[in-house]
Design a protein around this motif. Structure first.
Motif, PDB file in Angstrom:
ATOM      1  N   GLN A 130       0.846  -1.194   0.000  1.00 56.01           N
ATOM      2  CA  GLN A 130       0.000   0.000   0.000  1.00 56.01           C
ATOM      3  C   GLN A 130       0.877   1.238   0.000  1.00 56.01           C
ATOM      4  OE1 GLN A 130      -3.185   0.740  -0.237  1.00 56.01           O
ATOM      5  NE2 GLN A 130      -3.024   2.905   0.328  1.00 56.01           N
ATOM      6  N   LYS A 131       0.488   2.224  -0.811  1.00 60.22           N
ATOM      7  CA  LYS A 131       1.194   3.506  -0.757  1.00 60.22           C
ATOM      8  C   LYS A 131       0.869   4.211   0.558  1.00 60.22           C
ATOM      9  CE  LYS A 131       1.361   4.249  -5.713  1.00 60.22           C
ATOM     10  NZ  LYS A 131       0.570   4.753  -6.852  1.00 60.22           N
ATOM     11  N   VAL A 134      -1.962   7.456   1.518  1.00 53.74           N
ATOM     12  CA  VAL A 134      -3.074   7.436   0.557  1.00 53.74           C
ATOM     13  C   VAL A 134      -4.255   6.710   1.218  1.00 53.74           C
ATOM     14  CG1 VAL A 134      -3.859   6.623  -1.709  1.00 53.74           C
ATOM     15  CG2 VAL A 134      -1.502   7.437  -1.410  1.00 53.74           C
ATOM     16  N   TYR A 136      -6.967   5.260   0.370  1.00 54.40           N
ATOM     17  CA  TYR A 136      -7.753   4.238  -0.332  1.00 54.40           C
ATOM     18  C   TYR A 136      -6.771   3.201  -0.867  1.00 54.40           C
ATOM     19  CZ  TYR A 136      -6.428   7.573  -3.987  1.00 54.40           C
ATOM     20  OH  TYR A 136      -5.713   8.442  -4.776  1.00 54.40           O
ATOM     21  N   HIS A 137      -7.306   2.051  -1.304  1.00 51.82           N
ATOM     22  CA  HIS A 137      -6.416   0.957  -1.686  1.00 51.82           C
ATOM     23  C   HIS A 137      -5.635   1.321  -2.945  1.00 51.82           C
ATOM     24  CE1 HIS A 137      -5.809  -3.630  -2.504  1.00 51.82           C
ATOM     25  NE2 HIS A 137      -4.763  -3.069  -1.923  1.00 51.82           N
ATOM     26  N   ASP A 138      -4.334   1.405  -2.801  1.00 48.30           N
ATOM     27  CA  ASP A 138      -3.462   1.779  -3.918  1.00 48.30           C
ATOM     28  C   ASP A 138      -2.094   1.153  -3.643  1.00 48.30           C
ATOM     29  OD1 ASP A 138      -2.313   2.883  -6.116  1.00 48.30           O
ATOM     30  OD2 ASP A 138      -2.396   4.967  -5.417  1.00 48.30           O
ATOM     31  N   TRP A 436      -4.291  -3.990   3.982  1.00 44.42           N
ATOM     32  CA  TRP A 436      -3.602  -2.846   3.389  1.00 44.42           C
ATOM     33  C   TRP A 436      -3.907  -1.545   4.145  1.00 44.42           C
ATOM     34  CZ3 TRP A 436      -6.796   1.006   1.957  1.00 44.42           C
ATOM     35  CH2 TRP A 436      -8.136   0.666   1.724  1.00 44.42           C
ATOM     36  N   THR A 538      -3.281  12.106   0.842  1.00 43.76           N
ATOM     37  CA  THR A 538      -4.070  11.924  -0.382  1.00 43.76           C
ATOM     38  C   THR A 538      -5.368  11.230   0.020  1.00 43.76           C
ATOM     39  OG1 THR A 538      -2.101  11.784  -1.776  1.00 43.76           O
ATOM     40  CG2 THR A 538      -4.126  10.840  -2.657  1.00 43.76           C
ATOM     41  N   ARG A 540      -9.656  10.683  -0.795  1.00 43.05           N
ATOM     42  CA  ARG A 540     -10.681  10.728  -1.845  1.00 43.05           C
ATOM     43  C   ARG A 540     -11.535  11.973  -1.699  1.00 43.05           C
ATOM     44  NH1 ARG A 540     -11.635   6.160  -4.867  1.00 43.05           N
ATOM     45  NH2 ARG A 540     -11.278   4.434  -3.452  1.00 43.05           N
TER      46      ARG A 540
END
Ligand code: ZN
Length: 541
Positions: A130-131, A134, A136-138, A436, A538, A540
């Protein structure tokens, strides 16, 4: 429905939070009669806190570096090399590859009594890439492992505290020995019981363990949660053409499936405090070949040693029955890991709790809180932001009240030597654990500030133990005359059970080449967020 508030339910943690939720703890029992801080100790604690602050960029680099390695249990190769290198550069002598585990070590500095052993876990979670920063899942690398438990932060905390103490001890000529050791393969409960069996802690006076949480807290006594034994059942049958001559075959996979069905029927008759779960690690190769080998891997968890043994015996019986039904052979079982139920030391927990009150919680920025609320909203958790008050001290949970939960093989250490686990607030409340989402904060200012706050507590507690002999005496008095007065530690490991060091090798070989491209380079970037080009936070829109 029971809601576990902690960010992290590892194989570990849940316990202290449950206890705290029930509002027990310090509550109900008068504290031990431990000496207050002298003027000299007060001044040294303040100095230690100031020195930890001065090392915050160093702590941040360690947190980010280990996050970027994202290595699974027994394959913590880069993490191990990195930690050993730092410890050697800071004057520690390192005994490497202890108990037959290549990524394990014991680092030692100083001399004489007391001997303090600082530990924390270093492995990560499958498919949790996971980043950071961030909400959300990324993933950084899709499908790859990642620090979705936060085990990248505990050793940086310990090393920061140890370096600060080393400087103070040298100048003030304070006797004592500092040891630092890693919780290798904690998610497999793979190493600590092996350490205990090998006598790694036999000269240690106090073990100070740290584990990431979503707030600062410590507990003593029996903890809510479970211990466990991790057992692999392998079956052997006979292959055959699954269409032309199926009657010539004996399916090992049938035994695995029958065992799982048998266990699921058994489950309705088991005490509510048990937890048991499994994955099929060998389910055959392809449908047109009757599977000649198959294997299933179980975790049997219970709140007491005897309870774990009882579950394990049922598992063995069902495995034998399944082999009979499938007309295949049950091979000798393999114990891949074990963890005793945890019991923490009262005297050490009380001094730690007093230091938690002195340190308090980190100053969260608007960006930190926005990230926390962003991920909480994303996964449907309550948008509570970050912990605003220290959790403090919680006390024992009775067997009747213990409805089960996670485990941690620090349990074995806690029965070998007076031990506590310090939770520190590097993660976000309300997350699922082993996911994550639990990696989102772990290379951001939330993790960095949590580690700095935790390192201050750890350093102050080390000062208490080094400078107040009464604390060590009280710790051993509790250990001998309360904790182990009526209970005797027996290893769950059998003589033949050796560390399962080949585990996770294939997964790391698959993902490491791609992950290497994203290893943190502190010579070029101040933070890992900067290297990845992530705007913080970051969230959403
Ligand atoms: Zn953990």
């Amino acid at each position: 429905m029971r809601v576990i508030r902690l960010a992290v339910v590892c194989v570990c943690v849940a316990g202290a939070t449950l206890a705290a939720q029930r509002g027990r703890g310090a509550g109900g029992q008068a504290p031990l009669n431990l000496p207050p801080d002298s003027a000299r100790i007060t001044a040294l604690k303040q100095e230690a806190a100031d020195e930890v602050d001065k090392l915050k960029d160093f702590s941040q680099q360690m947190v980010d570096q280990i996050f970027s390695y994202g290595e699974l249990g027994f394959q913590e190769v880069e993490t191990h090399r990195y930690l050993v290198d730092i410890l050697k550069k800071n004057g520690f002598t390192v005994e490497d590859g202890i108990v037959g585990i290549p990524t394990a070590f014991m680092a030692t500095w100083g001399s004489g009594k007391p001997v303090l052993a600082l530990g924390s876990d270093i492995d990560c979670i499958p498919q949790a890439s996971q980043k950071p920063g961030v909400a959300y899942h990324d993933p950084i690398v899709a499908g790859a492992p990642g620090h979705g438990e936060g085990h990248n932060s505990g050793e940086p905390l310990n090393i920061t505290a140890a370096i600060v103490l080393k400087k103070i001890m040298e100048r003030e000529k304070i006797p004592g020995t500092i040891k630092i050791w890693p919780g290798v393969a904690e998610e497999l409960v793979g190493a600590k019981a092996q350490y205990v069996r090998a006598g790694v802690f036999k000269d240690v006076d106090v073990a100070l363990f740290t584990h990431v949480g979503d707030r600062m807290q410590v507990s003593w006594g029996d903890r809510a949660g479970t211990g466990l034994v991790s057992v692999e059942y392998s079956f052997k049958g006979e292959s055959a053409h699954a269409a032309a001559n199926p009657w010539r075959g004996r399916s090992a996979l049938d035994a695995v499936e029958l065992m799982d069905v048998g266990w699921s029927f058994q489950r309705e008759l088991l005490p509510i405090s048990q937890r048991s779960h499994r994955v099929i690690v060998d389910g055959g190769d392809q449908p047109n070949v009757v599977p000649s080998t198959a294997a299933v891997w179980y975790y049997f968890r219970q709140t007491t040693f005897q309870g774990i043994k009882d579950l394990w015996a049922i598992g063995d019986r069902i495995a034998k029955g399944a082999a009979e039904m499938a007309n295949v052979e049950l091979l000798p079982t393999r114990v891949l890991g074990a963890a005793w139920p945890q019991h923490f030391n009262r005297a050490i927990a009380e001094v730690t709790a007093a230091n938690i009150q002195k340190v308090g919680v980190p100053q969260w920025s608007d960006a930190d809180i926005a990230l926390a609320k962003g991920i909480q909203k994303e996964i449907g958790a309550r948008e509570t932001g970050l912990s605003a008050t220290p959790g403090g001290l919680s006390g024992p949970v009775s067997e009747a009240e213990n409805t089960g939960g996670g485990s941690d093989d620090i349990g074995d250490v806690s029965w070998a030597v007076p031990t506590v686990t310090l939770n520190y607030p590097s993660n976000i409340p309300g997350l699922p654990g082993h996911n994550w989402a639990n990696a989102v904060s772990m290379a951001t200012p939330i993790a960095h500030k949590g580690v700095t706050a935790g390192a201050k507590v750890q350093a102050m507690t080390m000062i208490d133990i080094l400078m107040k002999p009464e604390v060590v005496t009280a710790a051993w008095d509790y250990f001998k005359n309360v904790q182990t007065a009526n209970r005797h530690y027996e290893p769950l490991l059998r003589p033949q059970d050796q560390p399962a060091i080949e585990m996770n090798k294939g997964i790391m070989e698959k993902y490491r080449p791609e992950m290497q491209k994203y290893y943190y380079d502190p010579t070029r970037y101040k933070t890992y967020l900067e290297q990845l080009g992530i705007a913080y936070p970051t969230v959403r829109k």
